[in-house]
Design a protein around this motif. Structure first.
Motif, PDB file in Angstrom:
ATOM      1  N   ILE A   1       0.836  -1.202   0.000  1.00 46.22           N
ATOM      2  CA  ILE A   1       0.000   0.000   0.000  1.00 46.22           C
ATOM      3  C   ILE A   1       0.870   1.251   0.000  1.00 46.22           C
ATOM      4  N   ASP A   2       0.258   2.335  -0.499  1.00 49.89           N
ATOM      5  CA  ASP A   2       0.937   3.628  -0.550  1.00 49.89           C
ATOM      6  C   ASP A   2       0.290   4.656   0.372  1.00 49.89           C
ATOM      7  N   LEU A   3      -0.999   4.415   0.714  1.00 46.11           N
ATOM      8  CA  LEU A   3      -1.758   5.393   1.477  1.00 46.11           C
ATOM      9  C   LEU A   3      -2.719   4.695   2.425  1.00 46.11           C
ATOM     10  N   LEU A   4      -2.766   5.179   3.657  1.00 44.67           N
ATOM     11  CA  LEU A   4      -3.788   4.775   4.617  1.00 44.67           C
ATOM     12  C   LEU A   4      -4.781   5.930   4.674  1.00 44.67           C
ATOM     13  N   LEU A   5      -6.030   5.652   4.283  1.00 48.88           N
ATOM     14  CA  LEU A   5      -7.071   6.668   4.259  1.00 48.88           C
ATOM     15  C   LEU A   5      -8.068   6.373   5.367  1.00 48.88           C
ATOM     16  N   LEU A   6      -8.349   7.386   6.190  1.00 51.55           N
ATOM     17  CA  LEU A   6      -9.292   7.205   7.285  1.00 51.55           C
ATOM     18  C   LEU A   6     -10.195   8.415   7.389  1.00 51.55           C
ATOM     19  N   PRO A   7     -11.357   8.258   8.041  1.00 54.39           N
ATOM     20  CA  PRO A   7     -12.290   9.381   8.112  1.00 54.39           C
ATOM     21  C   PRO A   7     -11.772  10.538   8.964  1.00 54.39           C
ATOM     22  N   SER A   8     -11.002  10.242  10.001  1.00 55.27           N
ATOM     23  CA  SER A   8     -10.497  11.264  10.911  1.00 55.27           C
ATOM     24  C   SER A   8      -9.281  10.713  11.650  1.00 55.27           C
ATOM     25  N   PHE A   9      -8.325  11.572  11.919  1.00 57.45           N
ATOM     26  CA  PHE A   9      -7.151  11.139  12.682  1.00 57.45           C
ATOM     27  C   PHE A   9      -7.532  10.687  14.083  1.00 57.45           C
TER      28      PHE A   9
ATOM     29  N   TYR B   1       7.400   2.785   6.630  1.00 56.92           N
ATOM     30  CA  TYR B   1       7.267   1.821   5.531  1.00 56.92           C
ATOM     31  C   TYR B   1       6.898   2.513   4.225  1.00 56.92           C
ATOM     32  N   GLY B   2       7.027   3.835   4.184  1.00 57.52           N
ATOM     33  CA  GLY B   2       6.767   4.585   2.957  1.00 57.52           C
ATOM     34  C   GLY B   2       5.293   4.807   2.655  1.00 57.52           C
ATOM     35  N   VAL B   3       4.447   4.690   3.670  1.00 61.21           N
ATOM     36  CA  VAL B   3       3.004   4.851   3.490  1.00 61.21           C
ATOM     37  C   VAL B   3       2.568   6.199   4.056  1.00 61.21           C
ATOM     38  N   SER B   4       1.848   6.976   3.248  1.00 61.65           N
ATOM     39  CA  SER B   4       1.269   8.237   3.707  1.00 61.65           C
ATOM     40  C   SER B   4      -0.028   7.940   4.442  1.00 61.65           C
ATOM     41  N   VAL B   5      -0.401   8.830   5.336  1.00 62.30           N
ATOM     42  CA  VAL B   5      -1.651   8.698   6.084  1.00 62.30           C
ATOM     43  C   VAL B   5      -2.452   9.966   5.833  1.00 62.30           C
TER      44      VAL B   5
ATOM     45  N   SER C   1      -6.409  11.875   6.271  1.00 62.79           N
ATOM     46  CA  SER C   1      -7.745  11.924   6.851  1.00 62.79           C
ATOM     47  C   SER C   1      -8.679  12.577   5.846  1.00 62.79           C
ATOM     48  N   ALA C   2      -9.804  11.946   5.591  1.00 62.65           N
ATOM     49  CA  ALA C   2     -10.797  12.518   4.670  1.00 62.65           C
ATOM     50  C   ALA C   2     -11.444  13.767   5.263  1.00 62.65           C
ATOM     51  N   SER C   3     -11.486  13.868   6.585  1.00 58.31           N
ATOM     52  CA  SER C   3     -12.137  15.018   7.229  1.00 58.31           C
ATOM     53  C   SER C   3     -11.291  16.284   7.145  1.00 58.31           C
ATOM     54  N   SER C   4     -10.022  16.138   6.896  1.00 55.96           N
ATOM     55  CA  SER C   4      -9.127  17.294   6.772  1.00 55.96           C
ATOM     56  C   SER C   4      -8.854  17.495   5.294  1.00 55.96           C
ATOM     57  N   SER C   5      -9.724  18.194   4.613  1.00 58.56           N
ATOM     58  CA  SER C   5      -9.613  18.338   3.164  1.00 58.56           C
ATOM     59  C   SER C   5      -8.221  18.810   2.774  1.00 58.56           C
ATOM     60  N   GLY C   6      -7.573  17.974   1.999  1.00 59.79           N
ATOM     61  CA  GLY C   6      -6.240  18.288   1.520  1.00 59.79           C
ATOM     62  C   GLY C   6      -5.145  18.044   2.534  1.00 59.79           C
ATOM     63  N   SER C   7      -5.493  17.763   3.771  1.00 60.83           N
ATOM     64  CA  SER C   7      -4.487  17.563   4.808  1.00 60.83           C
ATOM     65  C   SER C   7      -3.998  16.126   4.776  1.00 60.83           C
ATOM     66  N   SER C   8      -2.718  15.979   4.872  1.00 61.33           N
ATOM     67  CA  SER C   8      -2.167  14.628   4.903  1.00 61.33           C
ATOM     68  C   SER C   8      -0.894  14.630   5.716  1.00 61.33           C
ATOM     69  N   SER C   9      -0.458  13.434   5.989  1.00 57.28           N
ATOM     70  CA  SER C   9       0.785  13.261   6.708  1.00 57.28           C
ATOM     71  C   SER C   9       1.617  12.291   5.901  1.00 57.28           C
ATOM     72  N   SER C  10       2.733  12.767   5.355  1.00 58.74           N
ATOM     73  CA  SER C  10       3.516  11.864   4.512  1.00 58.74           C
ATOM     74  C   SER C  10       4.980  11.874   4.835  1.00 58.74           C
TER      75      SER C  10
END
Length: 99
Positions: free
Chosen positions: A57-65, A84-88, A90-99
């Protein structure tokens, strides 16, 4: 992009699956958060961590942190996936990610 979806209900997982597919992602797997008071509260993440370790996997997508626990727990989980090179994201934080 190979996406793992983690949610606390089937409805959340279905909504996030549509979002990921709409963005051109390939859903590699899904899992549910353990119920409140479970002996292993993060057990639903075990298959996602396993997929991350195997490079599936490349991304862990979740509704909220918040689903990852308090700030310390969330930060530790995000760091684990990042190792492990996977970004995380949150769908609730539009455009917000942790990579």
């Amino acid at each position: 992009m190979r996406v793992w979806i983690y949610g606390d209900s089937l409805e959340q997982i279905q909504a996030l699956t549509k979002e990921a597919a709409g963005a051109g992602g390939l859903v590699a797997g899904t899992s549910l958060c353990a119920k409140s008071g479970a002996a292993f509260p993060q057990s639903g993440l075990a298959p996602a961590v396993s997929a991350a370790i195997r490079g599936k996997i490349d991304l862990l997508l979740l509704p909220s942190f918040d689903l990852l626990g308090d700030k310390v727990q969330a930060d530790q989980t995000i760091e684990l996936f990042q190792s492990y090179g996977v970004s995380v994201r949150s769908a609730s934080s539009s455009g917000s990610s942790s990579s």
